[in-house]
Enzyme design. Sequence first.
Site, PDB file in Angstrom:
ATOM      1  N   ASP A  63      48.943  35.772  29.142  1.00  0.00           N
ATOM      2  CA  ASP A  63      48.584  36.049  30.407  1.00  0.00           C
ATOM      3  C   ASP A  63      49.757  36.723  31.198  1.00  0.00           C
ATOM      4  OD1 ASP A  63      48.013  36.013  33.302  1.00  0.00           O
ATOM      5  OD2 ASP A  63      46.247  34.829  32.853  1.00  0.00           O
ATOM      6  N   SER A 113      43.774  38.011  36.915  1.00  0.00           N
ATOM      7  CA  SER A 113      43.466  37.280  35.572  1.00  0.00           C
ATOM      8  C   SER A 113      42.014  37.070  35.582  1.00  0.00           C
ATOM      9  CB  SER A 113      44.303  36.110  35.389  1.00  0.00           C
ATOM     10  OG  SER A 113      45.566  36.316  35.213  1.00  0.00           O
ATOM     11  N   HIS A 174      40.718  27.539  34.193  1.00  0.00           N
ATOM     12  CA  HIS A 174      41.589  28.578  35.115  1.00  0.00           C
ATOM     13  C   HIS A 174      40.919  29.756  35.000  1.00  0.00           C
ATOM     14  CE1 HIS A 174      45.418  30.368  36.354  1.00  0.00           C
ATOM     15  NE2 HIS A 174      45.468  29.295  36.998  1.00  0.00           N
ATOM     16  N   THR A 176      41.205  32.799  33.045  1.00  0.00           N
ATOM     17  CA  THR A 176      41.051  33.283  31.921  1.00  0.00           C
ATOM     18  C   THR A 176      39.933  32.556  30.783  1.00  0.00           C
ATOM     19  OG1 THR A 176      43.231  34.192  31.667  1.00  0.00           O
ATOM     20  CG2 THR A 176      42.241  34.011  29.574  1.00  0.00           C
ATOM     21  N   GLU A 334      44.945  31.155  25.120  1.00  0.00           N
ATOM     22  CA  GLU A 334      45.716  31.475  26.146  1.00  0.00           C
ATOM     23  C   GLU A 334      47.295  31.321  26.106  1.00  0.00           C
ATOM     24  OE1 GLU A 334      45.492  32.518  30.854  1.00  0.00           O
ATOM     25  OE2 GLU A 334      44.689  30.582  30.148  1.00  0.00           O
ATOM     26  N   ASP A 380      46.496  40.616  29.693  1.00  0.00           N
ATOM     27  CA  ASP A 380      45.429  40.935  30.681  1.00  0.00           C
ATOM     28  C   ASP A 380      46.184  42.084  31.802  1.00  0.00           C
ATOM     29  OD1 ASP A 380      47.038  38.960  31.672  1.00  0.00           O
ATOM     30  OD2 ASP A 380      45.279  37.771  32.460  1.00  0.00           O
ATOM     31  N   HIS A 381      47.421  41.907  32.208  1.00  0.00           N
ATOM     32  CA  HIS A 381      48.244  42.592  33.142  1.00  0.00           C
ATOM     33  C   HIS A 381      49.630  42.312  32.961  1.00  0.00           C
ATOM     34  CE1 HIS A 381      49.187  38.710  35.119  1.00  0.00           C
ATOM     35  NE2 HIS A 381      47.950  38.501  35.178  1.00  0.00           N
TER      36      HIS A 381
END
Length: 467
Positions: A63, A113, A174, A176, A334, A380-381
């Site tokens: 993440d 996310s 959370h 994700t 993750e 994801d970013h």
Amino acid sequence: MKVAVLFILSCLVWVGMVKPSFPEQEKNPAFWYELAQRSIKNALNYQDLNKNIAKNLILFLGDGMGVPTVTAARILKGQLNGQSGEEAQLEMDKFPYVALSKTYNTNAQVPDSAGTATAFLCGVKANEGTVGVSAASVRSQCNTTQGNEVTSILRWAKEAGKSVGIVTTTRVNHATPSAAYAHSVDRDWYSDGDMPSEALQGGCKDIARQLFENIPDIDVIMGGGRRNMYPKNISDVEYPTENKHNGTRKDGRNLLAEWIDGVKDKRGMYVWNKKDLLSLNPNNVDYLLGLFEPADLAYELERNKDMDPSLTEMVDVAIKILRKNERGFYLLVEGGRIDHGHHEGKAKQALHEAVEMDRAITRAGLLTSDYDTLTVVTADHSHVFSFGGYTPRGNSIFGLAPMVSDVDNKPFTSILYGNGPGFKLVNGGRENVSTVDFGWISYSSFDSKAGFPVPVLTPRLDFLFQF
């Protein structure tokens, strides 16, 4: 088969007066010619594609792990192993296939996310802040949920008879991980205690409840988030005197007790500490729930190594349980606190989280085979994280640039953030960072030991080369 989504080797040209230190063999042109030939030969070998049908799929999601994070983590890994760092390889660097991807939310240039998790787990772009629902849903509006639910690859795998698992360093509910099983128009509805009354009256369920009800037989679940499973004001098993860790549920339900009761005849086990996790025999466990903190797990650098397992240790146990299924398995892993470290401007925390995820990838590779397992590593970013300053070969990734700024003639760290409140002011000017402990594990330019405030969430940067 292994796939890394956008891992670009980046480099800096060093210019300066300090003589760089590097292996003697690199002075010989033959070293580079031979290295090039080996690289070409390896690339040609990949032309004979692995056409096997994957029985297992492991998705590693870092993440907030953008390109600068990958590059800096690679150097850090090498330096932790006694190298100068630049020549090191992350496990993901060894993957034979690489791809480029860009991402955005349907209503946002810079994604979060939740919307991105819906995209890579469900195959559908969604609005910022929503999980497991299409873009027809509006954030925080409960009445836009029904009819707009989308399903994830975790559910598809379960329906195909495979075992499925979720491992995260954040809360298991959370953003994700929740997109793998939940349908929520608000990523922050962790428990019913976090939901507005109109949403509860409208029939919407909190994400913790959906974890156990939407796909009842998720084989392995590990991460944090205990407090969202207990009734309000029930004390935590690990922190019984700290009220901030008490349960948050208003409905009076004890989701943990309900889960334990549901698997008592199915070789299920609940654990909340490292000792119990590592002492179990995976051959005797078919369902595992491990919740190791009331909220997110601690950063790797601050982890209580006696009480809390590492990401690698969780992945090890998860795969050993899931791989017993002859039909195969799907596992979502993750490294969620890479993102949190960057949000707080704490590069040391973020990069050590990334290196730990790389260890987990290595361990997963040892427990599986390329012939029947597809492993994908992605993010994801990104964040507004960068490093530069023409640092010499082998410079500590957390160190200072070799020159001073040509604006104020003061030194600066090679790692920089383009967000947050910025640098600390001392007597109207920028603080001389060489006089402070910039090697502190939680150091940032806007968070000193003197007590400078830290923003809980700061903006992040999205860019074309996106995961």
